[in-house]
Design a protein around this motif. Sequence first.
Motif, mmCIF file in Angstrom:
data_model
loop_
_atom_site.group_PDB
_atom_site.id
_atom_site.type_symbol
_atom_site.label_atom_id
_atom_site.label_comp_id
_atom_site.label_asym_id
_atom_site.label_seq_id
_atom_site.Cartn_x
_atom_site.Cartn_y
_atom_site.Cartn_z
ATOM 1 N N GLN A 1 40.688 42.528 44.519
ATOM 2 C CA GLN A 1 41.313 43.803 45.364
ATOM 3 C C GLN A 1 40.808 44.918 44.867
ATOM 4 O O GLN A 1 40.761 45.493 43.918
ATOM 5 C CB GLN A 1 42.855 43.626 45.044
ATOM 6 N N ALA A 2 40.014 45.670 45.979
ATOM 7 C CA ALA A 2 39.457 46.941 46.008
ATOM 8 C C ALA A 2 40.370 47.919 46.155
ATOM 9 O O ALA A 2 41.649 47.528 47.003
ATOM 10 C CB ALA A 2 38.203 46.912 46.801
ATOM 11 N N PRO A 3 40.391 49.114 45.990
ATOM 12 C CA PRO A 3 41.356 50.067 46.133
ATOM 13 C C PRO A 3 41.624 50.421 47.676
ATOM 14 O O PRO A 3 40.623 50.503 48.455
ATOM 15 C CB PRO A 3 40.708 51.644 45.475
ATOM 16 N N GLY A 4 42.885 50.483 48.116
ATOM 17 C CA GLY A 4 43.134 50.714 49.540
ATOM 18 C C GLY A 4 43.065 49.371 50.262
ATOM 19 O O GLY A 4 43.131 49.490 51.752
ATOM 20 N N LYS A 5 42.632 48.149 49.755
ATOM 21 C CA LYS A 5 42.457 46.995 50.629
ATOM 22 C C LYS A 5 43.157 45.897 50.294
ATOM 23 O O LYS A 5 43.724 45.852 49.113
ATOM 24 C CB LYS A 5 40.937 46.609 50.424
ATOM 25 N N GLU A 6 43.157 44.982 50.875
ATOM 26 C CA GLU A 6 44.219 43.778 50.561
ATOM 27 C C GLU A 6 43.377 42.799 49.683
ATOM 28 O O GLU A 6 42.242 42.895 49.581
ATOM 29 C CB GLU A 6 44.435 43.074 51.864
ATOM 30 N N ARG A 7 44.022 41.786 48.975
ATOM 31 C CA ARG A 7 43.533 41.095 47.943
ATOM 32 C C ARG A 7 42.807 39.949 48.820
ATOM 33 O O ARG A 7 43.496 39.407 49.739
ATOM 34 C CB ARG A 7 44.654 40.464 47.086
ATOM 35 N N GLU A 8 41.696 39.860 48.421
ATOM 36 C CA GLU A 8 40.754 38.750 49.270
ATOM 37 C C GLU A 8 40.400 37.623 48.297
ATOM 38 O O GLU A 8 40.114 37.704 47.174
ATOM 39 C CB GLU A 8 39.800 39.491 50.030
ATOM 40 N N PHE A 9 40.345 36.545 48.976
ATOM 41 C CA PHE A 9 39.399 35.438 48.610
ATOM 42 C C PHE A 9 38.216 35.478 47.956
ATOM 43 O O PHE A 9 37.402 36.014 48.852
ATOM 44 C CB PHE A 9 39.791 34.057 49.480
ATOM 45 N N VAL A 10 37.915 35.036 46.736
ATOM 46 C CA VAL A 10 36.414 35.091 46.363
ATOM 47 C C VAL A 10 35.792 33.406 46.253
ATOM 48 O O VAL A 10 34.933 33.310 46.867
ATOM 49 C CB VAL A 10 36.171 35.661 44.943
ATOM 50 N N ALA A 11 36.540 32.779 45.240
ATOM 51 C CA ALA A 11 35.864 31.414 45.055
ATOM 52 C C ALA A 11 37.131 30.570 44.753
ATOM 53 O O ALA A 11 38.214 31.090 44.083
ATOM 54 C CB ALA A 11 34.931 31.535 44.062
ATOM 55 N N ALA A 12 37.065 29.104 44.760
ATOM 56 C CA ALA A 12 38.134 28.494 43.975
ATOM 57 C C ALA A 12 37.540 27.009 44.003
ATOM 58 O O ALA A 12 36.242 26.950 44.404
ATOM 59 C CB ALA A 12 39.193 28.224 45.465
ATOM 60 N N ILE A 13 38.000 26.231 43.208
ATOM 61 C CA ILE A 13 37.464 25.075 42.484
ATOM 62 C C ILE A 13 38.454 23.889 42.407
ATOM 63 O O ILE A 13 39.550 24.281 41.949
ATOM 64 C CB ILE A 13 36.703 25.076 41.009
ATOM 65 N N ARG A 14 38.455 22.889 43.083
ATOM 66 C CA ARG A 14 39.474 21.962 43.051
ATOM 67 C C ARG A 14 39.375 21.119 41.497
ATOM 68 O O ARG A 14 38.274 21.004 41.126
ATOM 69 C CB ARG A 14 39.440 20.804 44.002
ATOM 70 N N TRP A 15 40.424 20.358 41.322
ATOM 71 C CA TRP A 15 40.204 19.508 40.083
ATOM 72 C C TRP A 15 39.583 18.328 40.386
ATOM 73 O O TRP A 15 38.890 17.538 39.475
ATOM 74 C CB TRP A 15 41.401 19.497 39.367
ATOM 75 N N ILE A 16 39.702 17.766 41.651
ATOM 76 C CA ILE A 16 39.018 16.595 41.995
ATOM 77 C C ILE A 16 37.663 16.744 42.405
ATOM 78 O O ILE A 16 37.396 17.427 43.389
ATOM 79 C CB ILE A 16 39.777 15.687 43.259
ATOM 80 N N GLY A 17 36.832 16.186 41.766
ATOM 81 C CA GLY A 17 35.490 16.290 42.148
ATOM 82 C C GLY A 17 34.755 17.620 41.883
ATOM 83 O O GLY A 17 33.746 17.974 42.446
ATOM 84 N N SER A 18 35.524 18.556 41.412
ATOM 85 C CA SER A 18 35.041 19.941 41.172
ATOM 86 C C SER A 18 34.628 20.414 42.571
ATOM 87 O O SER A 18 33.552 21.038 42.397
ATOM 88 C CB SER A 18 34.282 20.013 40.275
ATOM 89 N N ILE A 19 35.260 20.155 43.463
ATOM 90 C CA ILE A 19 34.912 20.606 44.936
ATOM 91 C C ILE A 19 34.914 22.322 44.961
ATOM 92 O O ILE A 19 36.074 22.710 44.462
ATOM 93 C CB ILE A 19 35.528 19.969 46.212
#
Length: 124
Positions: free
Chosen positions: A39-57
């Motif tokens: 989340q940057a100042p004045g902006k909404e929180r945004e997705f960056v990255a994610a990892i699943r536990w199954i297969g580390s997708i």
Amino acid sequence: QVQLVESGGGLVQAGGSLRLSCAASGRAFTTYTMGWFRQAPGKEREFVAAIRWIGSITYYADSVKGRFTISRDNAKNLVYLQMNSLKPEDTAVYYCAAARGPYSAYERRSYDYWGQGTQVTVSS
């Protein structure tokens, strides 16, 4: 219940690198999807990255694809975000998040637990 604590933020010049860490408590950590948002100042929180536990997708926002890498160490209850080729527009507070369910990894509402955040500042 899961508690998340981020570390590794700081000030870096454009083109530099940082590695963020997220330490998670809780026995079920290994079954959670783990994500990073920012989340940057004045902006909404945004997705960056994610990892699943199954297969580390893994999943990435287009803005960081090819520059950031998410990984996890289930034995140590840690999640990492390696950030390379940093740009001034990457400046934000970065949050670690954990999701119990198999929902969209890109959506904030999928995540049940959040850390307090760590500041990343990229100077030009």
